[in-house]
Design a protein around this motif. Sequence first.
Motif, PDB file in Angstrom:
ATOM      1  N   THR A 284     -16.189   0.869  -4.452  1.00 56.05           N
ATOM      2  CA  THR A 284     -16.700   0.782  -3.099  1.00 56.05           C
ATOM      3  C   THR A 284     -15.886   1.668  -2.177  1.00 56.05           C
ATOM      4  O   THR A 284     -16.383   2.227  -1.221  1.00 56.05           O
ATOM      5  N   GLY A 285     -14.574   1.766  -2.469  1.00 59.49           N
ATOM      6  CA  GLY A 285     -13.680   2.573  -1.640  1.00 59.49           C
ATOM      7  C   GLY A 285     -13.852   4.053  -1.913  1.00 59.49           C
ATOM      8  O   GLY A 285     -14.623   4.488  -2.765  1.00 59.49           O
ATOM      9  N   GLN A 286     -13.088   4.853  -1.179  1.00 54.32           N
ATOM     10  CA  GLN A 286     -13.164   6.306  -1.319  1.00 54.32           C
ATOM     11  C   GLN A 286     -12.285   6.735  -2.493  1.00 54.32           C
ATOM     12  O   GLN A 286     -11.086   6.916  -2.350  1.00 54.32           O
ATOM     13  N   GLY A 287     -12.869   6.850  -3.668  1.00 54.61           N
ATOM     14  CA  GLY A 287     -12.124   7.177  -4.870  1.00 54.61           C
ATOM     15  C   GLY A 287     -11.506   8.558  -4.817  1.00 54.61           C
ATOM     16  O   GLY A 287     -12.151   9.521  -4.442  1.00 54.61           O
ATOM     17  N   GLY A 288     -10.234   8.656  -5.193  1.00 57.74           N
ATOM     18  CA  GLY A 288      -9.559   9.939  -5.308  1.00 57.74           C
ATOM     19  C   GLY A 288      -8.789  10.359  -4.076  1.00 57.74           C
ATOM     20  O   GLY A 288      -7.955  11.253  -4.160  1.00 57.74           O
ATOM     21  N   CYS A 289      -9.023   9.729  -2.940  1.00 55.32           N
ATOM     22  CA  CYS A 289      -8.324  10.087  -1.705  1.00 55.32           C
ATOM     23  C   CYS A 289      -7.181   9.105  -1.488  1.00 55.32           C
ATOM     24  O   CYS A 289      -7.399   7.909  -1.278  1.00 55.32           O
ATOM     25  N   ARG A 290      -5.961   9.613  -1.512  1.00 51.53           N
ATOM     26  CA  ARG A 290      -4.796   8.740  -1.378  1.00 51.53           C
ATOM     27  C   ARG A 290      -4.691   8.148   0.026  1.00 51.53           C
ATOM     28  O   ARG A 290      -4.279   7.003   0.193  1.00 51.53           O
ATOM     29  N   ARG A 291      -5.051   8.920   1.040  1.00 49.91           N
ATOM     30  CA  ARG A 291      -4.990   8.386   2.400  1.00 49.91           C
ATOM     31  C   ARG A 291      -6.004   7.251   2.592  1.00 49.91           C
ATOM     32  O   ARG A 291      -5.698   6.229   3.209  1.00 49.91           O
ATOM     33  N   CYS A 292      -7.209   7.441   2.057  1.00 47.48           N
ATOM     34  CA  CYS A 292      -8.215   6.380   2.145  1.00 47.48           C
ATOM     35  C   CYS A 292      -7.733   5.119   1.431  1.00 47.48           C
ATOM     36  O   CYS A 292      -7.953   4.001   1.915  1.00 47.48           O
ATOM     37  N   LEU A 293      -7.094   5.308   0.294  1.00 50.98           N
ATOM     38  CA  LEU A 293      -6.582   4.157  -0.455  1.00 50.98           C
ATOM     39  C   LEU A 293      -5.561   3.388   0.367  1.00 50.98           C
ATOM     40  O   LEU A 293      -5.585   2.152   0.421  1.00 50.98           O
ATOM     41  N   LEU A 294      -4.657   4.108   1.032  1.00 56.24           N
ATOM     42  CA  LEU A 294      -3.660   3.447   1.861  1.00 56.24           C
ATOM     43  C   LEU A 294      -4.308   2.786   3.074  1.00 56.24           C
ATOM     44  O   LEU A 294      -3.935   1.669   3.459  1.00 56.24           O
ATOM     45  N   GLU A 295      -5.269   3.465   3.693  1.00 63.38           N
ATOM     46  CA  GLU A 295      -5.957   2.881   4.843  1.00 63.38           C
ATOM     47  C   GLU A 295      -6.635   1.564   4.467  1.00 63.38           C
ATOM     48  O   GLU A 295      -6.548   0.573   5.190  1.00 63.38           O
ATOM     49  N   GLN A 296      -7.303   1.571   3.337  1.00 64.14           N
ATOM     50  CA  GLN A 296      -7.995   0.368   2.888  1.00 64.14           C
ATOM     51  C   GLN A 296      -7.009  -0.738   2.526  1.00 64.14           C
ATOM     52  O   GLN A 296      -7.241  -1.919   2.822  1.00 64.14           O
ATOM     53  N   THR A 297      -5.900  -0.358   1.912  1.00 65.09           N
ATOM     54  CA  THR A 297      -4.890  -1.344   1.535  1.00 65.09           C
ATOM     55  C   THR A 297      -4.270  -1.983   2.769  1.00 65.09           C
ATOM     56  O   THR A 297      -4.160  -3.219   2.868  1.00 65.09           O
ATOM     57  N   PHE A 298      -3.868  -1.155   3.728  1.00 64.87           N
ATOM     58  CA  PHE A 298      -3.225  -1.690   4.933  1.00 64.87           C
ATOM     59  C   PHE A 298      -4.208  -2.505   5.782  1.00 64.87           C
ATOM     60  O   PHE A 298      -3.827  -3.498   6.394  1.00 64.87           O
ATOM     61  N   GLN A 299      -5.462  -2.072   5.824  1.00 67.56           N
ATOM     62  CA  GLN A 299      -6.453  -2.839   6.569  1.00 67.56           C
ATOM     63  C   GLN A 299      -6.670  -4.206   5.925  1.00 67.56           C
ATOM     64  O   GLN A 299      -6.840  -5.218   6.615  1.00 67.56           O
ATOM     65  N   HIS A 300      -6.659  -4.224   4.593  1.00 68.78           N
ATOM     66  CA  HIS A 300      -6.791  -5.500   3.877  1.00 68.78           C
ATOM     67  C   HIS A 300      -5.611  -6.414   4.190  1.00 68.78           C
ATOM     68  O   HIS A 300      -5.780  -7.627   4.372  1.00 68.78           O
ATOM     69  N   VAL A 301      -4.410  -5.851   4.270  1.00 69.20           N
ATOM     70  CA  VAL A 301      -3.220  -6.637   4.623  1.00 69.20           C
ATOM     71  C   VAL A 301      -3.374  -7.232   6.010  1.00 69.20           C
ATOM     72  O   VAL A 301      -3.088  -8.410   6.245  1.00 69.20           O
ATOM     73  N   LEU A 302      -3.839  -6.422   6.953  1.00 70.82           N
ATOM     74  CA  LEU A 302      -4.035  -6.905   8.321  1.00 70.82           C
ATOM     75  C   LEU A 302      -5.080  -8.011   8.380  1.00 70.82           C
ATOM     76  O   LEU A 302      -4.932  -8.989   9.125  1.00 70.82           O
ATOM     77  N   ASP A 303      -6.137  -7.862   7.605  1.00 73.61           N
ATOM     78  CA  ASP A 303      -7.184  -8.886   7.579  1.00 73.61           C
ATOM     79  C   ASP A 303      -6.648 -10.212   7.028  1.00 73.61           C
ATOM     80  O   ASP A 303      -6.986 -11.287   7.529  1.00 73.61           O
ATOM     81  N   LYS A 304      -5.833 -10.132   5.974  1.00 75.15           N
ATOM     82  CA  LYS A 304      -5.339 -11.335   5.321  1.00 75.15           C
ATOM     83  C   LYS A 304      -4.239 -12.030   6.115  1.00 75.15           C
ATOM     84  O   LYS A 304      -3.967 -13.216   5.889  1.00 75.15           O
ATOM     85  N   THR A 305      -3.562 -11.311   7.008  1.00 70.80           N
ATOM     86  CA  THR A 305      -2.451 -11.901   7.761  1.00 70.80           C
ATOM     87  C   THR A 305      -2.796 -12.117   9.230  1.00 70.80           C
ATOM     88  O   THR A 305      -1.932 -12.483  10.017  1.00 70.80           O
ATOM     89  N   GLU A 306      -4.040 -11.909   9.576  1.00 75.17           N
ATOM     90  CA  GLU A 306      -4.435 -11.989  10.980  1.00 75.17           C
ATOM     91  C   GLU A 306      -4.265 -13.394  11.550  1.00 75.17           C
ATOM     92  O   GLU A 306      -3.828 -13.563  12.702  1.00 75.17           O
ATOM     93  N   ASP A 307      -4.589 -14.416  10.788  1.00 69.53           N
ATOM     94  CA  ASP A 307      -4.554 -15.792  11.270  1.00 69.53           C
ATOM     95  C   ASP A 307      -3.288 -16.537  10.834  1.00 69.53           C
ATOM     96  O   ASP A 307      -3.283 -17.762  10.743  1.00 69.53           O
ATOM     97  N   MET A 308      -2.217 -15.811  10.552  1.00 63.44           N
ATOM     98  CA  MET A 308      -0.984 -16.440  10.100  1.00 63.44           C
ATOM     99  C   MET A 308      -0.358 -17.261  11.229  1.00 63.44           C
ATOM    100  O   MET A 308      -0.125 -16.749  12.325  1.00 63.44           O
ATOM    101  N   SER A 309      -0.110 -18.525  10.957  1.00 64.26           N
ATOM    102  CA  SER A 309       0.460 -19.427  11.956  1.00 64.26           C
ATOM    103  C   SER A 309       1.856 -19.850  11.525  1.00 64.26           C
ATOM    104  O   SER A 309       2.381 -19.380  10.507  1.00 64.26           O
ATOM    105  N   ILE A 310       2.458 -20.767  12.291  1.00 65.92           N
ATOM    106  CA  ILE A 310       3.789 -21.267  11.937  1.00 65.92           C
ATOM    107  C   ILE A 310       3.746 -21.979  10.584  1.00 65.92           C
ATOM    108  O   ILE A 310       4.652 -21.841   9.759  1.00 65.92           O
ATOM    109  N   ARG A 311       2.664 -22.708  10.347  1.00 66.78           N
ATOM    110  CA  ARG A 311       2.547 -23.443   9.088  1.00 66.78           C
ATOM    111  C   ARG A 311       2.355 -22.521   7.895  1.00 66.78           C
ATOM    112  O   ARG A 311       2.829 -22.800   6.797  1.00 66.78           O
ATOM    113  N   THR A 312       1.647 -21.421   8.092  1.00 65.58           N
ATOM    114  CA  THR A 312       1.345 -20.497   6.982  1.00 65.58           C
ATOM    115  C   THR A 312       2.224 -19.256   7.000  1.00 65.58           C
ATOM    116  O   THR A 312       1.952 -18.303   6.274  1.00 65.58           O
ATOM    117  N   PHE A 313       3.277 -19.263   7.838  1.00 64.53           N
ATOM    118  CA  PHE A 313       4.135 -18.084   7.947  1.00 64.53           C
ATOM    119  C   PHE A 313       4.831 -17.791   6.625  1.00 64.53           C
ATOM    120  O   PHE A 313       5.303 -18.699   5.938  1.00 64.53           O
TER     121      PHE A 313
END
Length: 225
Positions: free
Chosen positions: A182-211
């Motif tokens: 689904t991602g942009q195969g072969g482009c290293r910058r796209c891979l990093l962009e997708q990886t970092f965006q996924h990290v931001l999505d997964k940590t967006e709702d981090m609270s004191i309990r889930t820190f």
Amino acid sequence: MFVCSFNLILVVSCLAVFEENKALKLLLLLCSGCTYVMIASSAFRMILYIHTYHLSFLRVLVLWFLAMLAVLMAGIVVAVTHPRFGLFRYCVAVIAVFYLVFSFGRTDVLIAEYNVAHMGQDISYEDLQYLTRLSMDVVPVLSRYTFEHENGCQEGNTNSAGRDAYDSFEDWYYDGADGTRTGQGGCRRCLLEQTFQHVLDKTEDMSIRTFHVSKYLARRAALKW
């Protein structure tokens, strides 16, 4: 590794089953010495392999096991020469310490640091892809990379539609309708962009309990990148 483990079990079994005997002691010491030769040979070959193909989790696991085996064999050698030595307690302590060191050693960071240091900007797409599949511990290390778009990819064309429906970045990345990425195969910058965006999505709702420290550092590195 299998033969070394077999020798360790063989020596311990002989100590437990047979009566104390000088000839037996010499044979067991000889077997232990040969085991050390095999451990050294295995470690040397693995180091050569790492030097050529760099680190992976399995290669770190092999070196960790060989180191633990060497320390265990030292206790067995002492037990052969001093029958009253508390071999069982020694083995339990060694295994516990090595397990704790491995558990808290942040192996993924070690792998990423080594590979980034040795491959630098010449890292291949496949090697970078392997690093992105590791835990969030590696995100601060990956954030040191800056690539231009490659293979016809352009700024802003990263396809992130429907990513939230998947449990992990890897599941989303490899779930093309026709079996392609689904991602942009072969482009290293796209891979990093997708990886970092996924990290931001997964940590967006981090609270004191889930820190979580690793998630916090990963989010901070992704935002900075």
